[in-house]
Design an enzyme around this catalytic site. Structure first.
Site, PDB file in Angstrom:
ATOM      1  NE  ARG A  92     -25.376  11.276  13.695  1.00  0.00           N
ATOM      2  CZ  ARG A  92     -26.461  11.048  14.428  1.00  0.00           C
ATOM      3  NH1 ARG A  92     -26.491  10.012  15.252  1.00  0.00           N
ATOM      4  NH2 ARG A  92     -27.505  11.851  14.354  1.00  0.00           N
ATOM      5  N   GLY A 140       0.832  -1.207   0.000  1.00  0.00           N
ATOM      6  CA  GLY A 140       0.000   0.000   0.000  1.00  0.00           C
ATOM      7  C   GLY A 140       0.867   1.258   0.000  1.00  0.00           C
ATOM      8  CB  ILE A 168      -0.256   4.090   7.409  1.00  0.00           C
ATOM      9  CG1 ILE A 168      -1.288   3.006   7.092  1.00  0.00           C
ATOM     10  CG2 ILE A 168      -0.021   4.998   6.221  1.00  0.00           C
ATOM     11  CD1 ILE A 168      -2.704   3.552   6.937  1.00  0.00           C
ATOM     12  CG  ASP A 169      -0.981  -0.990   8.628  1.00  0.00           C
ATOM     13  OD1 ASP A 169      -1.772  -0.027   8.521  1.00  0.00           O
ATOM     14  OD2 ASP A 169      -1.007  -1.977   7.876  1.00  0.00           O
ATOM     15  CD  GLN A 195      -6.516   6.135   8.900  1.00  0.00           C
ATOM     16  OE1 GLN A 195      -6.164   5.721   9.996  1.00  0.00           O
ATOM     17  NE2 GLN A 195      -7.431   5.513   8.181  1.00  0.00           N
TER      18      GLN A 195
HETATM   19  O1  F6P Z   1      -1.369  -1.771   5.206  1.00  0.00           O
HETATM   20  C1  F6P Z   1      -1.819  -0.475   4.946  1.00  0.00           C
HETATM   21  C2  F6P Z   1      -3.315  -0.449   4.834  1.00  0.00           C
HETATM   22  O2  F6P Z   1      -3.701   0.902   4.626  1.00  0.00           O
HETATM   23  C3  F6P Z   1      -4.066  -1.035   6.013  1.00  0.00           C
HETATM   24  O3  F6P Z   1      -4.079  -0.198   7.131  1.00  0.00           O
HETATM   25  C4  F6P Z   1      -5.407  -1.303   5.392  1.00  0.00           C
HETATM   26  O4  F6P Z   1      -6.100  -2.337   6.048  1.00  0.00           O
HETATM   27  C5  F6P Z   1      -5.061  -1.720   3.978  1.00  0.00           C
HETATM   28  O5  F6P Z   1      -3.762  -1.201   3.723  1.00  0.00           O
HETATM   29  C6  F6P Z   1      -6.006  -1.238   2.942  1.00  0.00           C
HETATM   30  O6  F6P Z   1      -5.637  -1.763   1.726  1.00  0.00           O
HETATM   31  P1  F6P Z   1      -6.261  -1.289   0.329  1.00  0.00           P
HETATM   32  O7  F6P Z   1      -5.533  -0.044  -0.078  1.00  0.00           O
HETATM   33  O8  F6P Z   1      -5.986  -2.433  -0.589  1.00  0.00           O
HETATM   34  O9  F6P Z   1      -7.709  -1.043   0.553  1.00  0.00           O
END
Ligand code: F6P
Length: 361
Positions: free
Chosen positions: A278, A13, A141-142, A286
């Site tokens: 909500r 990602g 980002i994780d 992010q």
């Molecule tokens: O690993 C980074 C991340 O943004 C995760 O936090 C999230 O679950 C995933 O990638 C989302 O992936 P995609 O961009 O394929 O929807």
């Protein structure tokens, strides 16, 4: 030192700070050693394409603007494992040989891989198979890459999540609501925990700690008893239901993706807390946007160190950030290994100390 030709790719990602790392690698390689640097497009796909999809960097292509630019100018993919590449007819084919041939076609001496733990695992396997010297640079980002305090992209994501809480708080206060913010993070809660503390959350739920709904209700009631009529809840997308069921969305391609735990919580809390709830699902905001100062700094340090490492003959290693310093560790200690939140580490204890409910320990 003999002229080297190095390849660089971004995999997994996207996130903020990738371009800053590319810039640093190119600048150090050219300025420091007079090497040639080839940017491979779309992660591993670039080396599997024929003709190989790559561009030679020169210094005119790596200006300071790259520090400010989100995403990756090389493109990236987070699916399409070359060992089991999905074909249009639904079958999976091993295309790893094409990757190695592509590397040879460019006559490269080494590969710099900017990726997370999953990408690092696949790329390490490909490089082992082809005898390709590899150096990794952690990004995600994780922030779940093993052995490093920070991965590129995490800091920017935290700023976005924290700002979201800053923006939700006034509405929570004005309407006496419970505002739930669902953040990314896949199977770990680093984003939720840090942003939750910095953004003043009352409840932070992370996949590493089970929780119970009664305790969340109790915490919100306690907030009320303390004289505040609103509350902020941060939940990591990878959290399960109270009884341990995974909450996922299904995409059209059939692949499961996280998402939905925020709405699950709202459904189960609204009546019990006696307040409107909500949900905001923060999602991919992010990942994008202008990289934070810290991401630019870490990416630059990682890029310079990766090239210096190659110059010293270091291969099969990953550049990492530990205790305020850049250093490197064996690839085998990083590839495919996820770094979870330490439930008794500084941040978890800080949250508890602030009276935030973070689940059952
Ligand atoms: O690993 C980074 C991340 O943004 C995760 O936090 C999230 O679950 C995933 O990638 C989302 O992936 P995609 O961009 O394929 O929807």
């Amino acid at each position: 030192m003999a002229e080297k030709r190095i390849g660089i790719l971004t995999s997994g990602g996207d996130c903020a700070g990738l371009n800053a790392a590319l810039r640093a690698v190119v600048q150090r390689a050219i300025h420091g050693y007079g090497w040639r640097v080839f940017g491979i497009r779309e992660g591993s796909l670039g080396l599997m394409a024929r003709p190989v999809d790559a561009v030679e960097f020169d210094l005119s292509l790596v200006t300071g603007d790259m520090l400010r630019q989100g995403g990756t100018i090389l493109g990236t993919i987070n699916k399409g494992d070359p060992f089991a590449y999905p074909m249009p007819d639904g079958t999976k084919v091993d295309r790893s040989g094409e990757f190695v041939e592509g590397f040879r076609e460019l006559a490269l001496d080494a590969l710099v891989v900017i990726g997370g733990d999953g990408s690092m695992r696949i790329l390490a396997q490909l490089c082992r198979q082809g005898g390709i010297p590899m150096v990794g640079i952690p990004k995600t980002i994780d922030n779940d890459v093993a052995r490093t305090d920070y991965a590129i992209g995490h800091s920017t994501a935290l700023n976005v999540a924290c700002e979201a809480l800053d923006r939700l708080a006034p509405t929570a206060a004005s309407h006496h609501r419970v505002m739930i913010l669902e953040v990314m993070g896949r199977d770990v809660g680093h984003i939720a925990l840090s942003a939750g503390i910095a953004g003043g959350a009352d409840v932070i739920l992370i996949p590493e700690l089970p929780y119970n709904l009664d305790a969340i209700v109790a915490r919100i009631n306690q907030v009320r008893a303390e004289g505040r009529n609103h509350a902020l809840v941060v939940v990591a997308e990878g959290c399960k239901t109270e009884t341990g069921q995974a909450v996922t969305l299904r995409h059209v391609d059939g692949e499961a993706r996280y998402g939905g735990i925020g709405h699950y919580l709202a459904d189960h809390l609204s009546d019990r807390v006696g307040a409107e709830t909500r949900v905001t699902v923060l999602g991919h905001v992010q990942r994008g946007g202008m990289p934070s100062m810290r991401d630019r700094l870490i990416a630059s340090a990682f890029g310079v160190h990766a090239v210096d490492l190659l110059a010293q003959g270091g291969i099969d290693r990953v550049v990492v950030w530990q205790h305020g310093h850049v250093t490197d560790v064996p690839l085998s200690e990083v590839a495919g290994i996820t770094r979870a939140v330490d439930p008794f580490g500084t941040l978890a204890n800080t949250a508890r100390g602030l009276g935030i409910y973070i689940g059952e320990s």
